[in-house]
Design an enzyme around this catalytic site. Structure first.
Site, PDB file in Angstrom:
ATOM      1  N   GLU A 161       0.814  -1.232   0.000  1.00  0.00           N
ATOM      2  CA  GLU A 161       0.000   0.000   0.000  1.00  0.00           C
ATOM      3  C   GLU A 161       0.841   1.273   0.000  1.00  0.00           C
ATOM      4  O   GLU A 161       0.362   2.338   0.390  1.00  0.00           O
ATOM      5  CB  GLU A 161      -1.008  -0.008   1.162  1.00  0.00           C
ATOM      6  CG  GLU A 161      -1.966  -1.187   1.084  1.00  0.00           C
ATOM      7  CD  GLU A 161      -3.148  -1.096   2.030  1.00  0.00           C
ATOM      8  OE1 GLU A 161      -3.189  -0.186   2.874  1.00  0.00           O
ATOM      9  OE2 GLU A 161      -4.067  -1.942   1.895  1.00  0.00           O
ATOM     10  N   GLU A 209      -5.671  -8.615   0.546  1.00  0.00           N
ATOM     11  CA  GLU A 209      -6.414  -8.237   1.744  1.00  0.00           C
ATOM     12  C   GLU A 209      -7.846  -7.929   1.356  1.00  0.00           C
ATOM     13  O   GLU A 209      -8.086  -7.134   0.448  1.00  0.00           O
ATOM     14  CB  GLU A 209      -5.856  -6.946   2.403  1.00  0.00           C
ATOM     15  CG  GLU A 209      -4.569  -7.099   3.164  1.00  0.00           C
ATOM     16  CD  GLU A 209      -4.111  -5.777   3.797  1.00  0.00           C
ATOM     17  OE1 GLU A 209      -4.975  -4.991   4.240  1.00  0.00           O
ATOM     18  OE2 GLU A 209      -2.896  -5.557   3.824  1.00  0.00           O
TER      19      GLU A 209
END
Ligand code: NAG
Ligand code: NAG
Ligand code: NAG
Length: 572
Positions: free
Chosen positions: A128, A239
């Site tokens: 991320e 995720e």
């Protein structure tokens, strides 16, 4: 050295990997030790409702917490428990820290050899990092990130660090939010990767209608948009999850019931079908974060907080409505069983599990769309439906717009303002009149095939004008989409009596409430069209069929991402 043998021994040769994400520390910041990781990896395989298929672990760092560059003790724990590994190197703390991540990786290869490298599913360079440098990440104080070219350089560094080792040939990728993957500025990272890891949380997408009822559809929109941007690279789900507790995010309510629904609708559609690391086995040890995503609570050996079996998938989904519930039910059932791992054939239950203490290095990040990228997951439409979601009988046709040309005021043929994106696109074919093609991200409009679009219009549109627009940019303007077009003909729109479902076929398609609600006689790339306009049917799900006229044969990937293409509803 036996490079080829080593490469062949990588876990990537296996079919599909399912597991959980594991941080390196507990919520109080204390480091997880080997015994902690062993306990978590073992718990993941023994979760009630599952059949021991949660045998993979995604890590965020190679470095044991509290050390400079010692390999993380999750590695010997994975060897002990035969848990496959999606390794991660933290890439947002600068060059020196990254060098330490690489040292920990190469030390682990030296120390554990094939026992370790045979478990490697892939290696992620960063997590991320691109999200954290985006406007949304900055607004959310998500911490330091990394620029695309920085990640590309780290990827090259790791490729050369593992060359000639037992891990040579490991698949290198990067994990980011789906919003980062569809941002064209990040394309150099995609080019440098063997695979893309996608994080997506409908719960956090609080700029759109994001209730649990559209959770599954929202996830798969994100997934398909990522696939559309992937340059053909594999997309792994690194995720996703729904919180069992925490604040309400727009319409998304954190609850055990909703977490179970999301698991059964989205998780069960993924497990056994593509590499998936769920967020998360356990995040509540010793304290419970807010929101909390753990499948189990503070006690690693406690029973799961909700039912993890994958049979009896809930019938309701974003794209199905009360109309034709029996057809939808059977479609869902067959889709669900089709995702079962081969080893599970014959069994009617599938569950997953895995337990792990919380990880402190990262928490799930918002996958929120930036305001400029907003696409809605709420109902839209042109018709009049006065209350909540229209049932099949409560949808009323536009009373005034029966002619081909839009009447009254029209909204601009662009999505620069408020707009709605279709939540279901189903093709129907007169050549295969009983075939249900299911929901698609591409639309086809040809002499044989028409496409039906469902839109959900928010109640806030009451009293406003809505337009069904068709955006048809030049191919050169498209970054992540594409179309094929035979250069002739136009499109005609019918408004249907009731919404389509994934089970809709040519023969079962709802009748037209308004035949020819609008049409465009001739379409060509580089143009945008208002097909029909009317008072918005606020708070309603509306369905439109786009059919071919004049021999038109067009297929395109519906995309909101600049440049947008396809059918949208605009409001003005
Ligand atoms: C797109 O990506 C670039 C590079 O990572 C970033 O600087 C920019 O803010 C991103 N734009 C959006 C809208 O997220
Ligand atoms: C969730 O969406 C996926 C992709 O469209 C689909 O395969 C699956 O059946 C859906 N799950 C439910 C319960 O609708
Ligand atoms: C991130 O920022 C967006 C835009 O301001 C906001 O809507 C969203 O709630 C934030 N997400 C989180 C997790 O704070």
């Amino acid at each position: 050295m036996h490079f080829l043998a080593a490469a062949a021994a990588l876990a990537t040769a296996q079919a599909t990997h399912i597991g959980f994400n594991y941080g390196g520390t507990f919520t109080d910041g204390s480091a997880k030790q080997q015994t902690d990781f062993v306990a978590e990896f073992s718990r993941a395989k023994s979760l009630q409702g599952t059949r021991g298929e949660f045998t993979s672990a995604r890590l965020y760092t190679m470095i044991q917490a509290g050390t400079a560059d010692t390999p993380i003790s999750a590695i010997p724990a994975a060897i002990d428990t035969q848990t496959t590994l999606l390794l991660g190197l933290w890439a947002s703390a600068g060059k020196d820290n990254f060098n330490n991540e690489v040292i920990a990786l190469t030390s682990a290869i030296d120390q554990y050899g094939l026992a370790f490298t045979s478990l490697i599913v892939g290696i992620s360079i960063g997590s991320e990092d691109l999200y954290r440098t985006s406007p949304t990440g900055v607004i959310n104080l998500s911490g330091a990130g990394a620029e695309p070219m920085e990640l590309v350089s780290y990827i090259k560094q790791v490729r050369s660090a593992i060359a000639g080792t037992a891990a040579s040939g490991a698949l290198i990728g990067h994990v980011d939010t789906w919003t980062a993957w569809v941002n064209g500025t990040n394309d150099p990272v995609i080019s440098a990767c063997d695979w893309l890891g996608m994080d997506a949380y409908p719960y956090f997408q609080n700029t759109i209608a994001n209730g649990i009822n559209v959770g599954n559809a929202t996830f798969f929109e994100a997934y398909d948009n990522t696939v559309g941007a992937s340059q053909g690279k594999a997309v792994w789900v690194t995720e996703t999850g729904w919180p069992v507790s925490g604040p309400q995010e727009n319409q998304a309510v954190a609850s055990m019931q909703n977490a179970e629904t999301y698991w059964k609708e989205t998780g069960c559609a993924l497990f056994g079908k593509m590499n998936t690391w769920w967020y998360v086995l356990q995040d509540a040890a010793p304290t419970t974060p807010n929101p909390s995503f753990g499948v189990i609570g503070a006690d690693l050996n406690g029973t799961p907080l909700y039912d993890l079996t994958c049979s009896n998938v809930a019938v309701t989904s974003a794209s199905s409505t009360a109309a034709s519930s029996s057809a939808t039910s059977s479609a869902v059932t067959s889709a669900s069983s089709a995702t079962m791992p081969a080893s599970a054939s014959g069994a009617n239950t599938e569950s997953l599990s895995d337990a792990v203490p919380g990880h402190s290095q990262t928490s799930p990040v918002s996958a929120s769309l930036s305001p400029s990228q907003t696409y809605q997951t709420t109902p839209i439409t042109i018709a009049a439906c006065s209350s909540s979601i229209c049932s099949s009988t409560s949808i009323t046709a536009l009373s005034t717009t029966t002619a081909a040309a839009p009447s009254g005021s029209t909204c601009p043929a662009s999505i620069s303002g408020e707009y709605q994106y279709p939540h279901l696109i189903v093709p129907v074919s007169s050549a295969n009149p009983d075939k249900a093609y299911g929901t698609q991200y591409s639309a086809t409009i040809s002499p044989d095939v028409s496409s039906v679009f469902n839109f959900d219009l928010p109640a806030s549109y009451a009293g406003e004008t809505c337009s069904l627009v068709f955006l048809f940019p030049e191919q050169a303007a498209l970054k992540h989409s594409a179309f094929t077009f035979n250069g002739q003909g136009g499109i005609s729109a019918n408004q249907l009596m009731s919404p389509a479902t994934e089970a809709t076929t040519y023969n079962s398609m709802p009748a037209a409430a308004v035949q020819g609600i609008g049409k465009v006689d001739s379409v060509s790339p580089g143009n945008s069209y208002v097909v029909a306009s009317s008072e918005c049917g606020a708070g309603a799900r509306q369905s439109f069929e786009l059919t071919s006229t004049g021999g038109l044969n067009l297929a395109y990937f519906q995309d909101w991402n600049p440049t947008p293409i396809g059918a949208f509803i605009t409001v003005c």
